[in-house]
Scaffold this motif. Sequence first.
Motif, PDB file in Angstrom:
ATOM      1  N   ARG A 286       0.830  -1.208   0.000  1.00 56.73           N
ATOM      2  CA  ARG A 286       0.000   0.000   0.000  1.00 56.73           C
ATOM      3  C   ARG A 286       0.866   1.261   0.000  1.00 56.73           C
ATOM      4  O   ARG A 286       0.552   2.243  -0.675  1.00 56.73           O
ATOM      5  CB  ARG A 286      -0.950   0.010   1.202  1.00 56.73           C
TER       6      ARG A 286
ATOM      7  N   ASP B 151      -5.201   4.861   0.701  1.00 60.57           N
ATOM      8  CA  ASP B 151      -3.739   4.871   0.591  1.00 60.57           C
ATOM      9  C   ASP B 151      -3.101   5.203   1.941  1.00 60.57           C
ATOM     10  O   ASP B 151      -3.796   5.498   2.917  1.00 60.57           O
ATOM     11  CB  ASP B 151      -3.309   5.889  -0.475  1.00 60.57           C
TER      12      ASP B 151
ATOM     13  N   ALA C  69      -6.030  -0.782  -1.658  1.00 60.58           N
ATOM     14  CA  ALA C  69      -5.699   0.392  -2.473  1.00 60.58           C
ATOM     15  C   ALA C  69      -5.985   0.107  -3.936  1.00 60.58           C
ATOM     16  O   ALA C  69      -5.868  -1.026  -4.394  1.00 60.58           O
ATOM     17  CB  ALA C  69      -4.229   0.756  -2.297  1.00 60.58           C
TER      18      ALA C  69
END
Lengths: 462, 462
Positions: free
Chosen positions: A118, B84, A215
């Motif tokens: 991520r 994120d 993500a």
Amino acid sequence: MTDRLLHLNAFENFSPGNISSGLWRHPSDRSSEYKTLRYWTSLARDLEHAGFDGIFMADILGMLDSYRGGPDDALRTASQVPIDDPVAVVSAMAAVTERLGFAITVSTSYEHPFLFARTMTSLDHLSEGRVGWNIVTSFLDSAARNLGAGEQLVHDQRYDRADEFLEVTHKLWELSWDDDAVRVDKQAGVYVDPAKVHPLRHDGRWYQVPDAFIAEPSPQRTPVLFQAGSSSRGQRFAAEHAEGLFVHGTRPEVLAPIVAGARDAAVALGRARDSIKAFAVATIVTGETDEIAEAKYRDLLDYIDYDGAMVQFAGPVGVDLSTYDPDVPLADIESNGAQFSARFFASADPDRVWTLREVAHYMGVGGMGPTIVGSGATVADELERWAEVADLDGFNLAYAVRPGTYEDIVRHVVPELRRRGRLRPAPDAAGGSRTRSTFRENLFGAGATRLAADHPHWRLSL
Amino acid sequence: MTDRLLHLNAFENFSPGNISSGLWRHPSDRSSEYKTLRYWTSLARDLEHAGFDGIFMADILGMLDSYRGGPDDALRTASQVPIDDPVAVVSAMAAVTERLGFAITVSTSYEHPFLFARTMTSLDHLSEGRVGWNIVTSFLDSAARNLGAGEQLVHDQRYDRADEFLEVTHKLWELSWDDDAVRVDKQAGVYVDPAKVHPLRHDGRWYQVPDAFIAEPSPQRTPVLFQAGSSSRGQRFAAEHAEGLFVHGTRPEVLAPIVAGARDAAVALGRARDSIKAFAVATIVTGETDEIAEAKYRDLLDYIDYDGAMVQFAGPVGVDLSTYDPDVPLADIESNGAQFSARFFASADPDRVWTLREVAHYMGVGGMGPTIVGSGATVADELERWAEVADLDGFNLAYAVRPGTYEDIVRHVVPELRRRGRLRPAPDAAGGSRTRSTFRENLFGAGATRLAADHPHWRLSL
């Protein structure tokens, strides 16, 4: 190679000291600014403007403490300590550039692939596809000790775990979300189409990741994969995973079989011969003329810190070198590491007696790699010779002093290489382009933003 | 409080959706730009210019998957997914600002304190002292599952481990390197004085860290410590560690005893009553007049996604709410979570029948916190009332639409609060200052860059 382009990365780290030892003491050196944003944004801007392909950020997670049985000399000589996290500085450099890539070193030994994946995806989003990953498995006992891993895994086991780490990250980056999963359809009320997001169902020896990635895919999806292992296990790892191979050696003739071996191994796995870009570390000392460059080099030699060089050398050698006289020949030290290193330096010059003092003299400017000294034309000749003999695609250029080494390269070497057609056109030159570019495109050409179709990772499935 | 300053943070996350549900579908919303540098650098610049103290970045490490037994509705409605890593975006925002703080949410459950501490130190270096840490212990089974932790630790054990995590980070940040350890003395050849760098010798239940920190101290050393726990164990944790307390409630009267309890607990540990700054979450919908603001609010209500609100609500309630009719009263659902939530919403309005549909209507704009609707003066009145009744120091202001919510606050509410002397002078106003400021100074006053002398962490030693 003849007309092959040469790729240039700056070989940096988030520390006041990297592979040269003691040169932070040079009057022109500004390494103590390493912790400021200004140092990094200014360096990134200048390197991009000159046509560099990327910044390669080394990292270590512990102190070098084999010399004199502790970290004191490492601290005193700033030998890769203090050191900050390279992940932290990428988005600031990305904000002031459009084409420069950022390869960061992260170990597979101390992070979980789910979180790490991520972080890299986030940086690839923010930089619009300009992130690379230098995959290391970590070798420092000091890191293992402080990160709760107790005794380290043995070498080959570390690589086995790294293989699985890469399997998990590939599934997260490439297989979990389809290209058209993110719809952002305001009318239909569908941000993500859940049918196009797939759970990993990964149940391995080291990692269990049942669910989908959290993500969404970034421009490159997988960061450009670099690797530096030179053992036979490391070479197999490179053939399986790497798109960039980072090698070091005293002469190109030494590197030639290593690079050829990596390419052979890649071909044996069904990859194209040029699917791995080979980068050698090199340190350049340059100026208007050969004489000026030689004078600069002699001046730098005055600032080498013997203890600092030994701090860096003691780890690979595996004995406490502080107990030896500086004038003892390396070949007289009875350890496998010393014998291995004696052969390494003999390859640079078999006629020289490689005492510890001579090793420090060699390593103090440029570490285990070559230091190339001369005018822009002389350095360009030498870089071309290295590339030709060893079949290299480019160089990770270390600094001797900051930022002077890079300023000199940009002033004297870059124009010469560009004149010879070895570098991409400058971004702002006639015929050049201001267009954004991803890191993978820098290395493999326009359009090559995604992992190549012949990459072994594509054999994986969910 | 009377003339106390109010501190404002933007309550953001690195995702197209935070606590409001479905509003990414609003025609003015630009949440899909969340993955661009431009969104974050522009927001940071605008908030700093207006006089905000910081950006507070939420985070979660798994998908919300209690609703309909899976993550599909979370994905479709962008309910905190995709998401994120907030660490990745801080340095870019720091590069375009001078005073704005950055509080990032990081769990103590999935990172090693040694690596995490270095990341925060790096960001504090680059931002020149503007980093905060929102300490969470993680509650999502989906995160535990994918991060290899198997079954989660039970609640109180997670806090026990977090206590030790904070002990380790305190030793790394505050005790390992003396203030004068870094000398950078070119003449003497001493970058770091090894005698002033101390090994941790930490040998705890969860972590073993024998050696010294590898990063040098940053301006704040310890990032500003935020915490949001409301359980009694969470409150004890806050009293031991937090400098900022993040609370949510439907009315200030509900928050008053929580804030008072935290301050009492801090005082019992020898801390000053105002050593903890209390922030309530709030969502503001504002415009030139009350009527215009009300019209904006009614317009927003049209974009609430019922499923998205239930995705967010299902976790705390602990039952799959998709099996219930939207018109069933919350009080009729037999689960501890539902009963707890029924009391929570009854505190907002005891006369309203809190069906699931009504809950979605409430949560869709502003989540579990209040949505304050009105002109700048009306909103300022309400913020002052909340601060007065609940003894608050400031607000974490969530967005309904991006970036419109913040643009409206800056245009209508900030000038009114400033007129009332509730905000620091604008950086560029007469009497204002362009001087840099650390995050801790923003909250505790000029000069207060380091952890306060009465903080319980100072009882620790190496």
